[in-house]
Design a protein around this motif. Structure first.
Motif, PDB file in Angstrom:
ATOM      1  N   ALA A  18       0.837  -1.203   0.000  1.00 44.71           N
ATOM      2  CA  ALA A  18       0.000   0.000   0.000  1.00 44.71           C
ATOM      3  C   ALA A  18       0.874   1.256   0.000  1.00 44.71           C
ATOM      4  O   ALA A  18       0.588   2.227  -0.713  1.00 44.71           O
ATOM      5  CB  ALA A  18      -0.935  -0.002   1.207  1.00 44.71           C
ATOM      6  N   THR A  19       1.938   1.235   0.787  1.00 39.48           N
ATOM      7  CA  THR A  19       2.834   2.395   0.861  1.00 39.48           C
ATOM      8  C   THR A  19       3.547   2.625  -0.466  1.00 39.48           C
ATOM      9  O   THR A  19       3.608   3.762  -0.968  1.00 39.48           O
ATOM     10  CB  THR A  19       3.866   2.192   1.982  1.00 39.48           C
ATOM     11  OG1 THR A  19       3.186   2.036   3.235  1.00 39.48           O
ATOM     12  CG2 THR A  19       4.805   3.387   2.061  1.00 39.48           C
ATOM     13  N   LEU A  20       4.090   1.560  -1.043  1.00 41.38           N
ATOM     14  CA  LEU A  20       4.789   1.698  -2.315  1.00 41.38           C
ATOM     15  C   LEU A  20       3.845   2.153  -3.426  1.00 41.38           C
ATOM     16  O   LEU A  20       4.213   2.972  -4.280  1.00 41.38           O
ATOM     17  CB  LEU A  20       5.450   0.366  -2.696  1.00 41.38           C
ATOM     18  CG  LEU A  20       6.609  -0.087  -1.811  1.00 41.38           C
ATOM     19  CD1 LEU A  20       7.117  -1.459  -2.261  1.00 41.38           C
ATOM     20  CD2 LEU A  20       7.749   0.932  -1.851  1.00 41.38           C
ATOM     21  N   THR A  21       2.629   1.625  -3.418  1.00 39.90           N
ATOM     22  CA  THR A  21       1.648   2.037  -4.435  1.00 39.90           C
ATOM     23  C   THR A  21       1.307   3.513  -4.288  1.00 39.90           C
ATOM     24  O   THR A  21       1.222   4.243  -5.280  1.00 39.90           O
ATOM     25  CB  THR A  21       0.363   1.200  -4.313  1.00 39.90           C
ATOM     26  OG1 THR A  21       0.688  -0.191  -4.390  1.00 39.90           O
ATOM     27  CG2 THR A  21      -0.606   1.540  -5.433  1.00 39.90           C
ATOM     28  N   GLN A  61      -1.890  13.254   3.364  1.00 41.82           N
ATOM     29  CA  GLN A  61      -2.617  12.378   2.439  1.00 41.82           C
ATOM     30  C   GLN A  61      -2.331  10.915   2.747  1.00 41.82           C
ATOM     31  O   GLN A  61      -3.247  10.075   2.726  1.00 41.82           O
ATOM     32  CB  GLN A  61      -2.209  12.691   0.991  1.00 41.82           C
ATOM     33  CG  GLN A  61      -2.625  14.050   0.490  1.00 41.82           C
ATOM     34  CD  GLN A  61      -2.269  14.237  -0.973  1.00 41.82           C
ATOM     35  OE1 GLN A  61      -2.430  13.331  -1.792  1.00 41.82           O
ATOM     36  NE2 GLN A  61      -1.775  15.420  -1.316  1.00 41.82           N
ATOM     37  N   TYR A  62      -1.076  10.607   3.033  1.00 45.18           N
ATOM     38  CA  TYR A  62      -0.686   9.213   3.300  1.00 45.18           C
ATOM     39  C   TYR A  62      -1.365   8.684   4.561  1.00 45.18           C
ATOM     40  O   TYR A  62      -1.972   7.597   4.540  1.00 45.18           O
ATOM     41  CB  TYR A  62       0.836   9.126   3.431  1.00 45.18           C
ATOM     42  CG  TYR A  62       1.325   7.773   3.889  1.00 45.18           C
ATOM     43  CD1 TYR A  62       1.374   6.695   3.008  1.00 45.18           C
ATOM     44  CD2 TYR A  62       1.731   7.568   5.199  1.00 45.18           C
ATOM     45  CE1 TYR A  62       1.814   5.447   3.422  1.00 45.18           C
ATOM     46  CE2 TYR A  62       2.179   6.325   5.628  1.00 45.18           C
ATOM     47  CZ  TYR A  62       2.213   5.278   4.735  1.00 45.18           C
ATOM     48  OH  TYR A  62       2.645   4.040   5.155  1.00 45.18           O
ATOM     49  N   PHE A  63      -1.279   9.425   5.654  1.00 50.31           N
ATOM     50  CA  PHE A  63      -1.851   8.945   6.912  1.00 50.31           C
ATOM     51  C   PHE A  63      -3.381   8.888   6.840  1.00 50.31           C
ATOM     52  O   PHE A  63      -4.002   8.010   7.437  1.00 50.31           O
ATOM     53  CB  PHE A  63      -1.391   9.821   8.075  1.00 50.31           C
ATOM     54  CG  PHE A  63       0.033   9.575   8.485  1.00 50.31           C
ATOM     55  CD1 PHE A  63       0.391   8.380   9.088  1.00 50.31           C
ATOM     56  CD2 PHE A  63       1.017  10.517   8.246  1.00 50.31           C
ATOM     57  CE1 PHE A  63       1.709   8.126   9.460  1.00 50.31           C
ATOM     58  CE2 PHE A  63       2.329  10.283   8.608  1.00 50.31           C
ATOM     59  CZ  PHE A  63       2.688   9.090   9.206  1.00 50.31           C
ATOM     60  N   THR A  64      -3.978   9.807   6.084  1.00 48.55           N
ATOM     61  CA  THR A  64      -5.433   9.749   5.899  1.00 48.55           C
ATOM     62  C   THR A  64      -5.823   8.487   5.142  1.00 48.55           C
ATOM     63  O   THR A  64      -6.803   7.807   5.495  1.00 48.55           O
ATOM     64  CB  THR A  64      -5.927  10.993   5.134  1.00 48.55           C
ATOM     65  OG1 THR A  64      -5.599  12.168   5.883  1.00 48.55           O
ATOM     66  CG2 THR A  64      -7.433  10.924   4.918  1.00 48.55           C
ATOM     67  N   TYR A  65      -5.057   8.177   4.099  1.00 52.19           N
ATOM     68  CA  TYR A  65      -5.361   6.974   3.311  1.00 52.19           C
ATOM     69  C   TYR A  65      -5.177   5.710   4.144  1.00 52.19           C
ATOM     70  O   TYR A  65      -5.998   4.791   4.091  1.00 52.19           O
ATOM     71  CB  TYR A  65      -4.457   6.932   2.079  1.00 52.19           C
ATOM     72  CG  TYR A  65      -4.845   5.855   1.093  1.00 52.19           C
ATOM     73  CD1 TYR A  65      -5.967   5.989   0.291  1.00 52.19           C
ATOM     74  CD2 TYR A  65      -4.092   4.689   0.975  1.00 52.19           C
ATOM     75  CE1 TYR A  65      -6.343   5.006  -0.603  1.00 52.19           C
ATOM     76  CE2 TYR A  65      -4.466   3.690   0.080  1.00 52.19           C
ATOM     77  CZ  TYR A  65      -5.584   3.858  -0.708  1.00 52.19           C
ATOM     78  OH  TYR A  65      -5.963   2.874  -1.586  1.00 52.19           O
ATOM     79  N   MET A  66      -4.102   5.642   4.931  1.00 50.75           N
ATOM     80  CA  MET A  66      -3.859   4.469   5.769  1.00 50.75           C
ATOM     81  C   MET A  66      -4.940   4.325   6.840  1.00 50.75           C
ATOM     82  O   MET A  66      -5.372   3.216   7.165  1.00 50.75           O
ATOM     83  CB  MET A  66      -2.476   4.569   6.431  1.00 50.75           C
ATOM     84  CG  MET A  66      -1.340   4.394   5.451  1.00 50.75           C
ATOM     85  SD  MET A  66      -1.381   2.750   4.691  1.00 50.75           S
ATOM     86  CE  MET A  66      -0.537   3.057   3.154  1.00 50.75           C
ATOM     87  N   LYS A  67      -5.382   5.460   7.388  1.00 47.88           N
ATOM     88  CA  LYS A  67      -6.450   5.408   8.399  1.00 47.88           C
ATOM     89  C   LYS A  67      -7.737   4.866   7.786  1.00 47.88           C
ATOM     90  O   LYS A  67      -8.443   4.057   8.403  1.00 47.88           O
ATOM     91  CB  LYS A  67      -6.675   6.804   8.966  1.00 47.88           C
ATOM     92  CG  LYS A  67      -7.750   6.860  10.061  1.00 47.88           C
ATOM     93  CD  LYS A  67      -8.015   8.281  10.499  1.00 47.88           C
ATOM     94  CE  LYS A  67      -8.729   9.051   9.398  1.00 47.88           C
ATOM     95  NZ  LYS A  67      -9.138  10.418   9.831  1.00 47.88           N
ATOM     96  N   ASN A  68      -8.027   5.278   6.545  1.00 46.56           N
ATOM     97  CA  ASN A  68      -9.224   4.782   5.869  1.00 46.56           C
ATOM     98  C   ASN A  68      -9.108   3.291   5.553  1.00 46.56           C
ATOM     99  O   ASN A  68     -10.108   2.561   5.591  1.00 46.56           O
ATOM    100  CB  ASN A  68      -9.464   5.566   4.580  1.00 46.56           C
ATOM    101  CG  ASN A  68      -9.867   7.001   4.847  1.00 46.56           C
ATOM    102  OD1 ASN A  68     -10.398   7.317   5.919  1.00 46.56           O
ATOM    103  ND2 ASN A  68      -9.612   7.880   3.890  1.00 46.56           N
ATOM    104  N   ILE A 272      -6.772   2.725  -8.828  1.00 46.68           N
ATOM    105  CA  ILE A 272      -5.516   1.994  -9.021  1.00 46.68           C
ATOM    106  C   ILE A 272      -5.013   1.449  -7.686  1.00 46.68           C
ATOM    107  O   ILE A 272      -4.673   0.264  -7.565  1.00 46.68           O
ATOM    108  CB  ILE A 272      -4.448   2.905  -9.656  1.00 46.68           C
ATOM    109  CG1 ILE A 272      -4.867   3.318 -11.071  1.00 46.68           C
ATOM    110  CG2 ILE A 272      -3.093   2.182  -9.709  1.00 46.68           C
ATOM    111  CD1 ILE A 272      -3.931   4.328 -11.709  1.00 46.68           C
ATOM    112  N   MET A 273      -4.959   2.304  -6.674  1.00 45.60           N
ATOM    113  CA  MET A 273      -4.458   1.866  -5.367  1.00 45.60           C
ATOM    114  C   MET A 273      -5.402   0.856  -4.727  1.00 45.60           C
ATOM    115  O   MET A 273      -4.957  -0.134  -4.130  1.00 45.60           O
ATOM    116  CB  MET A 273      -4.264   3.075  -4.456  1.00 45.60           C
ATOM    117  CG  MET A 273      -3.120   3.994  -4.890  1.00 45.60           C
ATOM    118  SD  MET A 273      -2.699   5.277  -3.685  1.00 45.60           S
ATOM    119  CE  MET A 273      -4.171   6.297  -3.747  1.00 45.60           C
ATOM    120  N   GLY A 274      -6.702   1.091  -4.867  1.00 46.94           N
ATOM    121  CA  GLY A 274      -7.664   0.176  -4.257  1.00 46.94           C
ATOM    122  C   GLY A 274      -7.604  -1.216  -4.848  1.00 46.94           C
ATOM    123  O   GLY A 274      -7.588  -2.211  -4.104  1.00 46.94           O
ATOM    124  N   THR A 275      -7.561  -1.311  -6.173  1.00 47.33           N
ATOM    125  CA  THR A 275      -7.499  -2.631  -6.801  1.00 47.33           C
ATOM    126  C   THR A 275      -6.160  -3.314  -6.525  1.00 47.33           C
ATOM    127  O   THR A 275      -6.117  -4.532  -6.323  1.00 47.33           O
ATOM    128  CB  THR A 275      -7.718  -2.510  -8.317  1.00 47.33           C
ATOM    129  OG1 THR A 275      -6.844  -1.504  -8.863  1.00 47.33           O
ATOM    130  CG2 THR A 275      -9.149  -2.146  -8.638  1.00 47.33           C
TER     131      THR A 275
END
Length: 309
Positions: A18-21, A61-68, A272-275
């Motif tokens: 997830a981080t690399l993507t 943005q990164y921490f928000t995405y990881m929290k979600n 893209i990230m979700g799939t």
């Protein structure tokens, strides 16, 4: 301990992916709202960036995405539809999974059968024929085989539908096209493993005791020869779900692959990230289940890790 360590490793693996993507998406030039037809007004761009959180600093943005992600929220598509990524994946999962499962069944049934025949009739016409079929399956890409199958079986003979999705007939041609490569690899695995197993002492002992050939083959030979295939099934099944991108396009199948390809062209970051994350979760879970299944196939195998069991 082994199960706990594997679960922790699975979580770590998904986090790294997830981080690399996320990083790679941010390194791609441009953004989802950059169009070749013409730039949007500055005010419209600012509103879009604010809506999807793209105006925030990258760490935010990164921490928000990881929290979600912790709540299994993959975000909203940045393409015009604005659909939740969860809905996009769920809407295409059925078709992709059905196609992948049908392909897996075809590849396993015919691959194992060809491998066993080739091994039992080693250096005969049956062996050569099976290996020729396997070589063709490996050599011809599925996107080349797909139009050939459509031409002869759908257009000329009218046995199966040309494209679209809905009935089991629609799954036959794309499944055959996808199964050609895996079928060939499985046939070679089984042939090589079966030849080795049939030369083991316990097989010779069973034969000397007068056990019927079919019992030797099915109760002793195949059970031990199939282990390499089991280790191949996990990555194979995931690759069949994730690797149907071109085939889904050719046959107009409403699977995840179609959305994934479209999202790349549209620079739809969230899709893209979700799939990608969804595929990675499937992969690590399937690989874990395959490792556990070894214990049931061969009781001599124990689930251990370095430093403990």
């Amino acid at each position: 301990m082994y199960i706990i360590r594997r679960i922790l490793t699975m979580v770590l693996t998904v986090w790294v992916i997830a981080t690399l993507t996320f990083i790679m998406m941010k390194l791609i030039p441009g953004d989802p709202f950059s169009t070749e037809e013409g730039a949007l007004p500055e005010e419209a761009l600012e509103n879009l960036y604010a809506k999807y959180g793209l105006d925030a600093p990258l760490p935010v943005q990164y921490f928000t995405y990881m929290k979600n992600l912790l709540t299994f929220d993959l975000g909203i598509s940045m393409e015009g539809s604005g659909r939740p990524v969860n809905d996009i994946i769920s809407s295409g999962l059925g078709a992709s999974a059905t196609l992948g499962l049908a392909t897996l069944i075809i590849a396993l049934l015919f691959g194992i059968a060809l491998g066993i025949i080739a091994a039992l009739y080693h250096n005969s016409i049956f062996d050569y024929t099976a290996m020729v079929i396997a070589t063709i399956g490996i050599s011809v890409p599925n996107f080349i085989l797909a139009p050939i199958l459509m031409k002869f079986l759908a257009v000329d003979l009218e046995i199966f539908p040309v494209a679209n999705w809905g009935t089991w007939q629609h799954a036959v041609l794309p499944s055959l096209a996808l199964a050609s490569g895996p079928l060939a690899i499985i046939a070679r695995f089984v042939r090589s493993s079966m030849l080795d197993v049939m030369n083991q002492d316990y097989i010779k002992t069973a034969d000397a005791k007068g056990l019927p050939t079919y019992r030797i083959i099915f109760l002793h030979g195949i059970r031990n020869a199939i282990l390499p295939v089991v280790s191949f099934i996990g990555p194979l099944f995931v690759s069949l779900i994730t690797g149907t991108l071109v085939i889904e396009k050719i046959f107009s199948i409403p699977g995840i692959g179609r959305y994934f390809v479209d999202s790349i062209f549209n620079r739809d970051y969230t899709v893209i990230m979700g799939t990608t994350i969804f595929y990675s979760v499937i992969l690590v879970v399937v690989l874990f289940l395959i490792d556990v299944s070894y214990r049931f196939i061969d009781p001599r195998i124990t689930l251990t890790s370095k430093g403990g069991s």
